[in-house]
Motif scaffolding. Sequence first.
Motif, PDB file in Angstrom:
ATOM      1  N   LEU A  61     -29.733  70.274 -47.684  1.00 16.49           N
ATOM      2  CA  LEU A  61     -30.574  69.319 -48.060  1.00 16.49           C
ATOM      3  C   LEU A  61     -30.850  68.339 -46.799  1.00 16.49           C
ATOM      4  O   LEU A  61     -31.872  67.350 -47.019  1.00 16.49           O
ATOM      5  CB  LEU A  61     -30.083  68.351 -49.029  1.00 16.49           C
ATOM      6  N   GLY A  62     -30.521  68.863 -45.469  1.00 18.62           N
ATOM      7  CA  GLY A  62     -30.973  67.942 -44.505  1.00 18.62           C
ATOM      8  C   GLY A  62     -29.651  66.964 -43.693  1.00 18.62           C
ATOM      9  O   GLY A  62     -30.454  66.226 -42.935  1.00 18.62           O
ATOM     10  N   TRP A  63     -28.794  67.103 -44.374  1.00 20.41           N
ATOM     11  CA  TRP A  63     -27.729  65.998 -43.923  1.00 20.41           C
ATOM     12  C   TRP A  63     -27.090  66.748 -42.642  1.00 20.41           C
ATOM     13  O   TRP A  63     -27.013  68.021 -42.494  1.00 20.41           O
ATOM     14  CB  TRP A  63     -26.563  65.929 -44.882  1.00 20.41           C
ATOM     15  N   PHE A  64     -26.579  65.983 -41.896  1.00 23.69           N
ATOM     16  CA  PHE A  64     -25.760  66.398 -40.632  1.00 23.69           C
ATOM     17  C   PHE A  64     -24.543  66.442 -40.959  1.00 23.69           C
ATOM     18  O   PHE A  64     -23.833  65.445 -41.352  1.00 23.69           O
ATOM     19  CB  PHE A  64     -26.068  65.481 -39.455  1.00 23.69           C
ATOM     20  N   VAL A  78     -20.589  57.778 -36.740  1.00 29.27           N
ATOM     21  CA  VAL A  78     -21.737  56.843 -37.619  1.00 29.27           C
ATOM     22  C   VAL A  78     -22.404  56.143 -36.339  1.00 29.27           C
ATOM     23  O   VAL A  78     -23.482  56.130 -36.336  1.00 29.27           O
ATOM     24  CB  VAL A  78     -21.197  56.032 -38.357  1.00 29.27           C
ATOM     25  N   ASP A  79     -21.702  55.717 -35.245  1.00 36.84           N
ATOM     26  CA  ASP A  79     -22.230  55.023 -34.157  1.00 36.84           C
ATOM     27  C   ASP A  79     -23.158  55.923 -33.352  1.00 36.84           C
ATOM     28  O   ASP A  79     -24.097  55.502 -32.849  1.00 36.84           O
ATOM     29  CB  ASP A  79     -21.176  54.489 -33.295  1.00 36.84           C
ATOM     30  N   LEU A  80     -22.896  57.153 -33.212  1.00 37.66           N
ATOM     31  CA  LEU A  80     -23.517  58.323 -32.449  1.00 37.66           C
ATOM     32  C   LEU A  80     -24.800  58.543 -33.399  1.00 37.66           C
ATOM     33  O   LEU A  80     -25.825  58.669 -32.604  1.00 37.66           O
ATOM     34  CB  LEU A  80     -22.751  59.459 -32.225  1.00 37.66           C
ATOM     35  N   GLY A  81     -24.681  58.837 -34.664  1.00 35.26           N
ATOM     36  CA  GLY A  81     -25.772  58.832 -35.157  1.00 35.26           C
ATOM     37  C   GLY A  81     -26.827  57.595 -35.228  1.00 35.26           C
ATOM     38  O   GLY A  81     -28.047  57.876 -35.144  1.00 35.26           O
ATOM     39  N   ALA A  82     -26.454  56.476 -35.058  1.00 33.37           N
ATOM     40  CA  ALA A  82     -27.274  55.239 -35.006  1.00 33.37           C
ATOM     41  C   ALA A  82     -27.982  55.200 -33.696  1.00 33.37           C
ATOM     42  O   ALA A  82     -29.007  54.897 -33.697  1.00 33.37           O
ATOM     43  CB  ALA A  82     -26.488  54.113 -35.265  1.00 33.37           C
ATOM     44  N   ARG A  83     -27.415  56.033 -32.705  1.00 34.88           N
ATOM     45  CA  ARG A  83     -28.080  56.062 -31.373  1.00 34.88           C
ATOM     46  C   ARG A  83     -28.890  57.155 -31.343  1.00 34.88           C
ATOM     47  O   ARG A  83     -29.166  57.758 -30.211  1.00 34.88           O
ATOM     48  CB  ARG A  83     -27.119  55.862 -30.159  1.00 34.88           C
ATOM     49  N   SER A  84     -29.304  58.160 -32.183  1.00 32.73           N
ATOM     50  CA  SER A  84     -29.676  59.281 -32.107  1.00 32.73           C
ATOM     51  C   SER A  84     -31.327  59.233 -32.508  1.00 32.73           C
ATOM     52  O   SER A  84     -32.066  60.164 -32.278  1.00 32.73           O
ATOM     53  CB  SER A  84     -29.632  60.350 -33.204  1.00 32.73           C
ATOM     54  N   GLN A  85     -31.895  58.024 -32.305  1.00 28.28           N
ATOM     55  CA  GLN A  85     -33.205  57.803 -32.334  1.00 28.28           C
ATOM     56  C   GLN A  85     -33.959  58.348 -33.757  1.00 28.28           C
ATOM     57  O   GLN A  85     -35.100  58.752 -33.662  1.00 28.28           O
ATOM     58  CB  GLN A  85     -34.046  58.383 -30.949  1.00 28.28           C
ATOM     59  N   GLY A  86     -33.285  58.075 -34.670  1.00 28.12           N
ATOM     60  CA  GLY A  86     -33.619  58.539 -36.073  1.00 28.12           C
ATOM     61  C   GLY A  86     -33.568  59.902 -36.399  1.00 28.12           C
ATOM     62  O   GLY A  86     -33.731  60.380 -37.197  1.00 28.12           O
ATOM     63  N   ASN A  87     -33.018  60.750 -35.626  1.00 29.17           N
ATOM     64  CA  ASN A  87     -32.813  62.411 -35.629  1.00 29.17           C
ATOM     65  C   ASN A  87     -31.729  62.651 -36.626  1.00 29.17           C
ATOM     66  O   ASN A  87     -31.666  63.658 -37.403  1.00 29.17           O
ATOM     67  CB  ASN A  87     -32.525  62.847 -34.399  1.00 29.17           C
ATOM     68  N   VAL A  88     -30.461  61.614 -36.840  1.00 24.34           N
ATOM     69  CA  VAL A  88     -29.613  61.692 -37.597  1.00 24.34           C
ATOM     70  C   VAL A  88     -29.440  60.469 -38.428  1.00 24.34           C
ATOM     71  O   VAL A  88     -28.922  59.527 -38.322  1.00 24.34           O
ATOM     72  CB  VAL A  88     -28.223  61.994 -36.899  1.00 24.34           C
TER      73      VAL A  88
END
Length: 321
Positions: A61-64, A78-88
């Motif tokens: 369904l598109g989840w990482f 979660v912090d890394l996902g927040a810095r993924s420029q919207g990719n995650v």
Amino acid sequence: MNERDADETDRTSTEATAGEAIGGATIEPGEAAEAAIPELVIISGMSGAGRSTAAKCLEDLGWFVVDNLPPALIPTMVDLGARSQGNVARIAVVVDVRGRRFFDNLRESLADLSAKHVTRRTVFLEASDEALVRRFESVRRPHPLQGDGRIVDGIAAERDLLRELRGDADLVIDTSSLNVHELRAKLDAQFAGEDEPELRATVMSFGYKYGLPVDADLVVDCRFLPNPHWVPELRPFTGLNDEVATYVFDQPGAKEFLDRYAELLRLIATGYRREGKRYVTIAVGCTGGKHRSVAMSERLARRLASDGVETVIVHRDMGRE
């Protein structure tokens, strides 16, 4: 369900990859999050109950998806996902008994997430002891916690370990009688939508003679109403039949019960929304799960839908003899 949870091996590379690239951006764990905080789902539950199937479904369904992530590293992810420029934008992590030495960090990690206002949901996959034993025996693997004992000893130890997490879960799914496709359908119904509703309800009819649904949040009993089973012309039909439904709601107390219970659910739903609970399973029972509970579940689901609650109806035992 021929679930492969019992046959999976521990993945030891999770810690090594936590600080690596996500969505093409290499981020150090200590850096502050600057972008939108991703949505988070924590998948846990009994070994053999379907965690890997749930993870694969969310991945489709598109989840990482990150499998076997130590709870202490969830805020970092979660912090890394927040810095993924919207990719995650959506992260699902599988937390299970293979990481049991990390469970002491789970409460601290969840408190950290709450402080950061992370949208978080916990999905707990459950199954009966009998179903879990069959699944472990079918793959000829020991339970991760059985040690020198039996499979049932490992299951009992795991239930004790996960009891608190199960109690705090937003969504509990009993997979005892589900195949892989049915489990995926349940998860699709909960997570495939673009717009997330405030509250989703599953209204489930069931028969007491087949046992209580273990994933029910609320249970209500319709056995105070006369049973259409004893009316020969109604016996072959179910509560989906107009004649059966009319018979049920023509009985003294039936309409009053529906009105008052629907009003109670409005009060409960308001509290659930206030507390951030997104999912509720309401079990409606009668003797065999074929007539009264089915008719009542259908009417109750309509009331919930009219109050703005997204509702799914499940008739667990309607097809049984």
